[in-house]
Write a protein that holds these residues in place. Structure first.
Motif, mmCIF file in Angstrom:
data_model
loop_
_atom_site.group_PDB
_atom_site.id
_atom_site.type_symbol
_atom_site.label_atom_id
_atom_site.label_comp_id
_atom_site.label_asym_id
_atom_site.label_seq_id
_atom_site.Cartn_x
_atom_site.Cartn_y
_atom_site.Cartn_z
ATOM 1 N N ARG A 263 -19.153 4.159 35.091
ATOM 2 C CA ARG A 263 -18.783 3.069 34.834
ATOM 3 C C ARG A 263 -18.895 3.117 33.149
ATOM 4 N N LEU A 264 -18.059 2.078 32.541
ATOM 5 C CA LEU A 264 -18.077 1.850 31.067
ATOM 6 C C LEU A 264 -18.560 0.538 30.715
ATOM 7 N N ALA A 265 -19.026 0.520 29.374
ATOM 8 C CA ALA A 265 -19.599 -0.907 29.148
ATOM 9 C C ALA A 265 -19.473 -0.625 27.323
ATOM 10 N N CYS A 266 -19.119 -1.850 26.865
ATOM 11 C CA CYS A 266 -19.172 -1.883 25.363
ATOM 12 C C CYS A 266 -19.528 -3.231 24.852
ATOM 13 N N GLU A 267 -19.336 -3.479 23.660
ATOM 14 C CA GLU A 267 -19.597 -4.821 22.810
ATOM 15 C C GLU A 267 -18.021 -5.063 22.313
ATOM 16 N N ALA A 268 -17.943 -6.281 22.228
ATOM 17 C CA ALA A 268 -16.488 -6.876 21.722
ATOM 18 C C ALA A 268 -16.721 -8.205 21.135
ATOM 19 N N THR A 269 -15.823 -8.776 20.456
ATOM 20 C CA THR A 269 -15.898 -9.874 20.013
ATOM 21 C C THR A 269 -14.953 -11.031 21.105
ATOM 22 N N LEU A 270 -15.333 -12.306 21.352
ATOM 23 C CA LEU A 270 -14.765 -13.064 22.385
ATOM 24 C C LEU A 270 -13.267 -12.956 22.531
ATOM 25 N N ASN A 271 -12.797 -12.992 21.156
ATOM 26 C CA ASN A 271 -11.201 -12.891 21.048
ATOM 27 C C ASN A 271 -10.451 -11.880 21.779
ATOM 28 N N ILE A 272 -11.124 -11.053 22.331
ATOM 29 C CA ILE A 272 -10.683 -9.835 23.157
ATOM 30 C C ILE A 272 -9.918 -10.738 24.397
ATOM 31 N N ALA A 273 -10.328 -12.156 24.730
ATOM 32 C CA ALA A 273 -9.736 -12.795 25.811
ATOM 33 C C ALA A 273 -8.380 -12.915 25.479
ATOM 34 N N LYS A 274 -7.712 -12.995 24.237
ATOM 35 C CA LYS A 274 -6.527 -13.342 23.861
ATOM 36 C C LYS A 274 -5.515 -11.935 24.024
ATOM 37 N N ARG A 275 -6.263 -10.986 24.686
ATOM 38 C CA ARG A 275 -5.328 -9.890 24.756
ATOM 39 C C ARG A 275 -5.528 -9.233 26.074
ATOM 40 N N PRO A 276 -4.715 -9.879 26.917
ATOM 41 C CA PRO A 276 -4.657 -9.232 28.218
ATOM 42 C C PRO A 276 -4.203 -7.863 28.251
ATOM 43 N N GLU A 277 -3.185 -7.433 27.532
ATOM 44 C CA GLU A 277 -2.987 -5.990 27.420
ATOM 45 C C GLU A 277 -3.930 -4.955 27.267
ATOM 46 N N ILE A 278 -5.162 -5.474 26.463
ATOM 47 C CA ILE A 278 -6.170 -4.497 26.408
ATOM 48 C C ILE A 278 -7.176 -4.693 27.640
ATOM 49 N N LEU A 279 -7.279 -6.052 27.974
ATOM 50 C CA LEU A 279 -8.292 -6.120 29.096
ATOM 51 C C LEU A 279 -7.554 -5.627 30.507
ATOM 52 N N GLU A 280 -6.579 -5.533 30.598
ATOM 53 C CA GLU A 280 -5.808 -4.794 31.747
ATOM 54 C C GLU A 280 -6.220 -3.351 31.810
ATOM 55 N N LYS A 281 -5.842 -2.781 30.505
ATOM 56 C CA LYS A 281 -6.238 -1.088 30.528
ATOM 57 C C LYS A 281 -7.821 -1.130 30.526
#
Length: 528
Positions: A263-281
């Motif tokens: 399993r993978l985990a990370c830190e990111a800023t909340l504006n990642i929620a505006k990037r569905p193409e990143i979240l899907e990958k």
């Protein structure tokens, strides 16, 4: 890549200091596992160990696993130490012990890079990242391992490109004894949050490793026995969105090749929620957790701390969006802000209930050197030098009221019934959105099954029988067992047990209200 052009052989002892008990190190979870003793292997020291000349001998000791011994110091010709501010006392203690053997001691890492004056006893200060200062340190030790007559400060001017970094020496670490694996993709963050020292230390333009390096590191971690969860320790995984997008297909291909065991985990800023193409990958690469520095649900406070990226999407909407891709949100929260009001604690508890985030690292504000917050408060005369306090900030609200509010929030947010209800929600509505991974031969191996059985035994006995919150636990556990969700039962309970135990100590005043505070935690180490 290694340091080159160095003749002769040296024996270098790399010692990582013990962590002070903290909310984010999960030490109360370890007794429920199959032998975990420490949080994460340290990237910095293992990187330096890998960079040293190939003919040099290196011994690595993590004092979270065992203390450096007489034999270790007798063997060594020089000692390397690295760590963060919260480990300051322990780093100074290592230095004093090494000096008893007349060994030269060099310190590097984030704490000394921000505050060289914290470490007057060390022989060499390595300020900054891997680069020309590192080469100079190695050259000096190659020539002479006697202690210098006075402290030598070596400051990196020419940083080594991360694409030239060697693979960290994971083989020196007892990886199976760590709660999480660690890996670094980038350094630096483009944002300038007032309280954060990352831009000041590492810059605003993220520096990057190549995808091929990351895959090689993942393969090495697996070869060294770390196959469970690996955490990207980058301060912002999407600090360079283009680079993150380029990396993700490589991670997906690696997961498919290795059977989605990790399993993978990370830190990111909340504006990642505006990037569905990143979240899907990320979902396809089997990221299961994202640590998000939400800091506060108050928009005025976010604006004041220059956390504008958290206002690009409504916070609760952003959390639910991330959850919809199967990733649990872990949130950073700060209390004691200038914008806080007497009712801020109650508003925070309402946010906890609404967001259904199980794990929130609730801290009192601490001003760190090399931050705009430090500069502003120093100018206003609001920095307090008093290690008996939980914060070095003179709050606008009464100090005792702020600490009392923090204790109440810790007590209420981590009531066992409330916490397990939030985990129940995550199991049913977040984890259910994860991709269905194949059951690989590695997962079905007797070693993996045995590991699961050991953890279940520990959980059922230590939590289900011995704990004072066993009623809340069994309500959650029976629901998971009925659904056949052994994985959710184990993973949630491991973390919940730490949160409940730590929060009870915090609410009674036996834990610090800041992860950066050293109040009460360590005896002071005298100067030499």
């Amino acid at each position: 890549m290694r340091a080159e052009g160095i003749e002769g052989v040296r024996r270098i002892l790399c010692v990582f200091p013990r962590y002070t008990s903290a909310f984010g190190t999960f030490e109360y979870s370890y007794p429920l596992t199959d032998g975990v003793k420490a949080f994460m292997p340290p990237q910095g020291l293992l990187l330096i160990a890998a960079y040293l000349p190939e003919n040099w001998l290196v011994r690595f000791v993590d004092e979270n696993l065992r203390p450096a011994t007489h034999d270790d110091f007798e063997w060594a010709e020089a000692v390397f130490v690295s760590g963060m501010h919260i480990q300051r006392q322990q780093m100074n203690d290592i230095c004093h012990r090494a000096h008893e053997y007349d060994l030269p001691v060099a310190i590097g890492g984030p704490s000394v890079s921000a505050c060289p004056d914290y470490y007057p006893a060390f022989d060499y200060l390595h300020v900054g990242e891997l680069g020309d200062a590192t080469n100079e340190l190695i050259k000096r030790l190659a020539e002479d391992t006697r202690r210098p007559n006075e402290q030598v400060v070596l400051t990196t001017v020419d940083r080594m490109p991360m694409t030239d970094f060697p693979l960290p020496a994971y083989e020196l670490a007892e990886t199976k004894k760590y709660f999480l694996g660690s890996i670094q993709f980038s350094s630096g963050c483009p944002y300038q949050c007032e309280f954060c020292d990352i831009p000041g230390l590492y810059g605003r333009n993220p520096r990057l490793k190549s995808p091929q390096q990351i895959i090689a590191e993942l393969d090495k971690l697996r070869a060294c026995g770390m196959t469970d969860t690996i955490y990207f320790v980058d301060d912002n995984f999407i600090g360079n969105r283009k680079a993150a997008v380029e990396l993700l297909p490589h991670l997906i291909a690696w997961q498919k090749r290795t059977g989605y065991v990790t399993r993978l985990a990370c830190e990111a800023t909340l504006n990642i929620a505006k990037r569905p193409e990143i979240l899907e990958k990320m979902r396809e690469a089997y990221f299961v957790t994202i640590f998000v520095g939400i800091e506060t649900p108050d928009p005025d406070a976010l604006k004041a701390m220059h956390k504008d990226q958290n206002m690009m999407v409504p916070i609760l909407e952003g959390v639910r969006t991330i959850n919809s891709y199967g990733m649990e949100v872990v949130s950073g929260i700060i209390m004691g802000l200038d914008t806080d009001k007497p009712e801020t604690g109650d508003a925070l508890l309402s946010f906890v209930d609404e967001s259904r985030i199980p794990l929130l690292t609730i801290n009192l504000l601490q001003a760190l050197p090399k931050t705009p917050l430090w500069d502003r408060l120093a100018k206003a005369g609001r920095l307090v030098e008093d290690d008996s306090r939980d914060s070095n900030v003179q709050f606008l609200l009464p100090y005792d009221d702020v600490v009392s509010s923090w204790r109440k929030c810790m007590e209420v947010a981590y009531q066992p019934e409330k916490l397990f209800e939030r985990y129940e929600y995550q199991c049913n509505y977040t984890y259910a959105n994860r991709i269905k991974v194949p059951v690989s031969p590695e997962m079905k191996s007797w070693a993996n099954i045995r590991r699961g059985l050991i953890m279940l035994r520990n959980i059922f006995w230590k939590v289900g029988v011995m704990s004072s919150y066993r009623r809340a636990f069994w309500k959650f556990a029976l629901g998971r067992l009925k659904r056949g969700d052994i994985e959710g039962l184990i993973s949630a309970t491991l973390v919940a047990h730490h949160l409940i135990t730590f929060a009870r100590a915090a609410s009674s005043g036996r834990q610090n209200a800041s992860n950066y505070s050293i109040r009460l935690r360590e005896a002071s180490v005298p100067a030499e």
